[in-house]
Design an enzyme around this catalytic site. Structure first.
Site, PDB file in Angstrom:
ATOM      1  N   GLY A 257       0.812  -1.104   0.048  1.00  0.00           N
ATOM      2  CA  GLY A 257       0.112   0.023  -0.047  1.00  0.00           C
ATOM      3  C   GLY A 257       0.862   1.272   0.003  1.00  0.00           C
ATOM      4  O   GLY A 257       2.017   1.258  -0.498  1.00  0.00           O
ATOM      5  N   CYS A 260       3.242   5.393  -2.832  1.00  0.00           N
ATOM      6  CA  CYS A 260       4.023   5.107  -3.833  1.00  0.00           C
ATOM      7  C   CYS A 260       3.775   3.818  -4.904  1.00  0.00           C
ATOM      8  O   CYS A 260       3.413   3.841  -5.921  1.00  0.00           O
ATOM      9  CB  CYS A 260       5.583   5.184  -3.779  1.00  0.00           C
ATOM     10  SG  CYS A 260       6.007   6.724  -3.064  1.00  0.00           S
TER      11      CYS A 260
HETATM   12  N1  LIG Z   1       6.521   9.684   0.019  1.00  0.00           N
HETATM   13  C1  LIG Z   1       7.452   8.774  -0.664  1.00  0.00           C
HETATM   14  O1  LIG Z   1       7.644   7.825   0.256  1.00  0.00           O
HETATM   15  C2  LIG Z   1       7.898   9.085  -1.796  1.00  0.00           C
HETATM   16  C3  LIG Z   1       9.218   8.552  -2.096  1.00  0.00           C
HETATM   17  C4  LIG Z   1       9.610   8.545  -3.215  1.00  0.00           C
HETATM   18  C5  LIG Z   1       9.108   9.467  -4.163  1.00  0.00           C
HETATM   19  N2  LIG Z   1       7.981   9.852  -4.036  1.00  0.00           N
HETATM   20  C6  LIG Z   1       7.451  10.976  -4.731  1.00  0.00           C
HETATM   21  O2  LIG Z   1       7.746  12.332  -4.341  1.00  0.00           O
HETATM   22  C7  LIG Z   1       6.721  13.344  -4.670  1.00  0.00           C
HETATM   23  C8  LIG Z   1       5.812  14.029  -3.122  1.00  0.00           C
HETATM   24  O3  LIG Z   1       5.509  13.100  -2.647  1.00  0.00           O
HETATM   25  P1  LIG Z   1       5.183  13.414  -1.135  1.00  0.00           P
HETATM   26  O4  LIG Z   1       4.694  11.995  -0.506  1.00  0.00           O
HETATM   27  O5  LIG Z   1       6.307  13.862  -0.466  1.00  0.00           O
HETATM   28  O6  LIG Z   1       3.876  14.165  -1.134  1.00  0.00           O
HETATM   29  P2  LIG Z   1       3.161  14.939  -0.135  1.00  0.00           P
HETATM   30  O7  LIG Z   1       1.571  15.093  -0.710  1.00  0.00           O
HETATM   31  O8  LIG Z   1       3.636  14.591   1.205  1.00  0.00           O
HETATM   32  O9  LIG Z   1       3.667  16.417  -0.242  1.00  0.00           O
HETATM   33  C9  LIG Z   1       3.417  17.283  -1.398  1.00  0.00           C
HETATM   34  C10 LIG Z   1       3.573  18.660  -0.869  1.00  0.00           C
HETATM   35  O10 LIG Z   1       3.522  19.760  -1.929  1.00  0.00           O
HETATM   36  C11 LIG Z   1       2.672  20.851  -1.761  1.00  0.00           C
HETATM   37  N3  LIG Z   1       2.501  21.480  -3.053  1.00  0.00           N
HETATM   38  C12 LIG Z   1       1.867  20.979  -3.986  1.00  0.00           C
HETATM   39  N4  LIG Z   1       1.877  21.913  -5.110  1.00  0.00           N
HETATM   40  C13 LIG Z   1       2.452  23.012  -4.384  1.00  0.00           C
HETATM   41  C14 LIG Z   1       3.005  24.149  -5.009  1.00  0.00           C
HETATM   42  N5  LIG Z   1       2.449  24.376  -6.331  1.00  0.00           N
HETATM   43  N6  LIG Z   1       3.786  25.215  -4.579  1.00  0.00           N
HETATM   44  C15 LIG Z   1       4.370  24.676  -3.338  1.00  0.00           C
HETATM   45  N7  LIG Z   1       3.797  23.506  -2.617  1.00  0.00           N
HETATM   46  C16 LIG Z   1       3.100  22.805  -3.325  1.00  0.00           C
HETATM   47  C17 LIG Z   1       1.676  20.400  -0.977  1.00  0.00           C
HETATM   48  O11 LIG Z   1       1.082  21.452  -0.075  1.00  0.00           O
HETATM   49  C18 LIG Z   1       2.217  19.032  -0.184  1.00  0.00           C
HETATM   50  O12 LIG Z   1       2.462  19.686   1.050  1.00  0.00           O
HETATM   51  C19 LIG Z   1       5.492  12.336  -5.150  1.00  0.00           C
HETATM   52  O13 LIG Z   1       5.689  12.633  -6.858  1.00  0.00           O
HETATM   53  C20 LIG Z   1       5.732  11.031  -4.845  1.00  0.00           C
HETATM   54  O14 LIG Z   1       5.633  10.184  -6.116  1.00  0.00           O
HETATM   55  C21 LIG Z   1       7.331   9.867  -2.728  1.00  0.00           C
END
Ligand SMILES: NC(=O)c1ccc[n+]([C@@H]2O[C@H](COP(=O)([O-])OP(=O)(O)OC[C@H]3O[C@@H](n4cnc5c(N)ncnc54)[C@H](O)[C@@H]3O)[C@@H](O)[C@H]2O)c1
Length: 438
Positions: A257, A260
């Site tokens: 789950g 990602c």
């Molecule tokens: N969470 C993980 O374990 C993980 C691991 C590897 C890659 N990723 C990838 O990294 C990316 C981010 O994931 P996450 O889990 O950190 O997401 P998240 O939802 O925790 O954080 C995203 C943040 O971006 C902010 N945001 C959105 N648009 C914005 C803008 N225009 N200006 C400023 N802030 C903005 C949101 O308010 C939010 O706080 C995704 O593409 C995800 O697939 C995540």
């Protein structure tokens, strides 16, 4: 170096804090003013081991700050990371609206050469799309490069993973940008692989799809063991000793789950579909994983016959231990299915209950595992938090109405549990209630 990180979520905050810890000056930008307000007041809005220390240490040293103003971040940085969310659309395609909005805003803000780094997980071709959006949004003549730098951290060990990365992947078609990125990551002491942007984008999806497939494969083996005999933990041990296979991501359970694997497998299938290609292995992985998530409910029906009116105690809600993230946690589907059968649900999780309250209804959230199991007709262990390994199982048995224990993560020893008088179900191991039933 001077760095701006747009998006201060799990990835952006960890990346920003760790880059500050390496001596860079980092400005983290988020459009969520509540989140930024908390961070400015020293409150880290997500649960991630070790993160609070890194954040506080670097804020105190003046290397890390938080703002809602992207222009301030863009004005005071050489490198701008995009780390915004890329969730699934209803059809499984990747929602790039946040990436596009961030790119447009960056284009409006930059006035001199900047390297824009895409850290969000994005389909092949997005580096080119972001380059185009920024070019069209520029207010004057200004040089810039866009590179792809996918993130591989795991929630629950994100700080450790960032500081001890196996590798860093940089997809760049500019030598200048590639050299700056290699310099930025040099202190990590890991290989920095420089490649083209499309390959970098594909590496991220291919890695997640491969790991999701590996998890699904061992779950299928567990399901076969339940019918044929054999112990999936032993099978995984034997397979894992083969260095070509390795024992990692080879633990049978209730399916993957999180934020990602589910969305990235769907995203990759859609990428293929748009290119006229049907990615059959991944189609099956998604299907099998959806089925695997409901295995504990089948076992519950086997144990209770009719769960209608029963009380079910849930141990663990987060999609994995060490995180408060509830995005696509198997617990959500499992709890809804239990409720659909007429079961009443009590639940406990050490970190994820505030987020779980937002996505689950009619669940009684408890302050400890014993309260969740008191009077229960069955226990469902869904997340392997360390805390659960130390449970006083005699006390648990005494508290429950019926001693049915469904261990979705193979935390306990089957012989010990049956010896204690539990009707114990686990995933594909010897001597448990589930073997040869499904
Ligand atoms: N969470 C993980 O374990 C993980 C691991 C590897 C890659 N990723 C990838 O990294 C990316 C981010 O994931 P996450 O889990 O950190 O997401 P998240 O939802 O925790 O954080 C995203 C943040 O971006 C902010 N945001 C959105 N648009 C914005 C803008 N225009 N200006 C400023 N802030 C903005 C949101 O308010 C939010 O706080 C995704 O593409 C995800 O697939 C995540």
């Amino acid at each position: 170096m001077n760095i701006c990180v747009v998006g201060t979520g799990y990835v952006g905050l960890v990346t920003g804090a760790c880059l500050a810890d390496l001596g860079n000056r980092v400005i983290c930008v988020d459009r969520d003013a509540v989140k930024v307000g908390k961070l400015r007041n020293g409150v880290v809005p997500i649960y991630e081991p070790g993160l609070e220390d890194v954040v506080n240490r670097n804020v105190a040293a003046g290397r890390l700050e938080f703002t809602t103003c992207l222009r301030y971040g863009a004005d005071n940085s050489d490198i701008i990371f995009i780390a915004v969310g890329t969730p699934s659309l209803p059809d499984g395609d990747v929602d790039l609206s946040w990436v596009k909005a961030a790119a447009e805003e960056i284009g409006h803000c930059i006035t001199g050469y900047r390297i824009i780094v895409n850290k969000s997980t994005v389909p092949v071709g997005t580096q080119k799309m972001v380059t185009e959006i920024i070019r069209e949004s520029l207010s004057g003549d200004c040089d810039f490069d866009v590179v792809s730098n996918p993130e591989f951290l795991r929630e629950g060990s994100a700080v450790y993973d960032t500081m001890h990365a196996d590798r860093v992947v940089v997809g760049a078609d500019s030598k200048r940008a590639a050299e700056v990125m290699a310099e930025l990551y040099k202190p990590l002491g890991c290989p920095v692989m420089i490649t083209d942007p499309e390959s970098a984008e594909m590496i991220k999806y291919a890695s997640n799809a491969f790991l999701a497939t590996k998890i699904t494969f061992i779950n299928e083996i567990a399901n076969l063991c339940e019918r044929l005999g054999g112990d999936v933990a032993e099978v995984a041990r034997g397979m894992g000793l083969d260095s070509r296979i390795s024992g990692k991501c080879l633990r049978a359970g209730i399916g993957f789950g999180g934020s990602c694997f589910p969305k990235d497998t769907r995203g990759m299938v859609m990428m293929g579909k748009k290119a006229g290609y049907s990615f059959e292995i991944l189609n099956s992985v998604i299907k099998v994983n959806d089925r695997q998530k409901l295995k504990p409910v089948e076992k519950l029906k086997d144990a209770l016959e009719d769960p209608d009116g029963s009380t079910v105690g849930i141990l663990g809600l987060a999609f994995k231990p060490g995180t408060d993230d509830m995005r696509e946690a198997p617990s959500i589907d499992i709890i809804k299915a239990v409720q659909g059968l007429g079961g009443r649900v009590k639940a406990y999780d050490p970190a994820a209950m505030p987020n779980a309250e937002k996505v689950l209804e009619d669940v009684r959230f408890c302050s400890n595992p014993y309260e969740a199991l008191e009077g229960a007709d069955a226990a469902l262990l869904l997340t392997e938090w360390e805390e659960f390994r130390r449970l006083d199982l005699n006390k648990v048995k005494g508290l429950m109405r019926r001693p049915v224990f469904i261990d979705g993560r193979n935390v306990f020893d089957a012989g010990r549990m049956t010896g204690l008088g539990f009707r114990y179900y686990c995933v594909g191991r010897r001597d448990c209630g589930c073997c040869r039933h499904y």
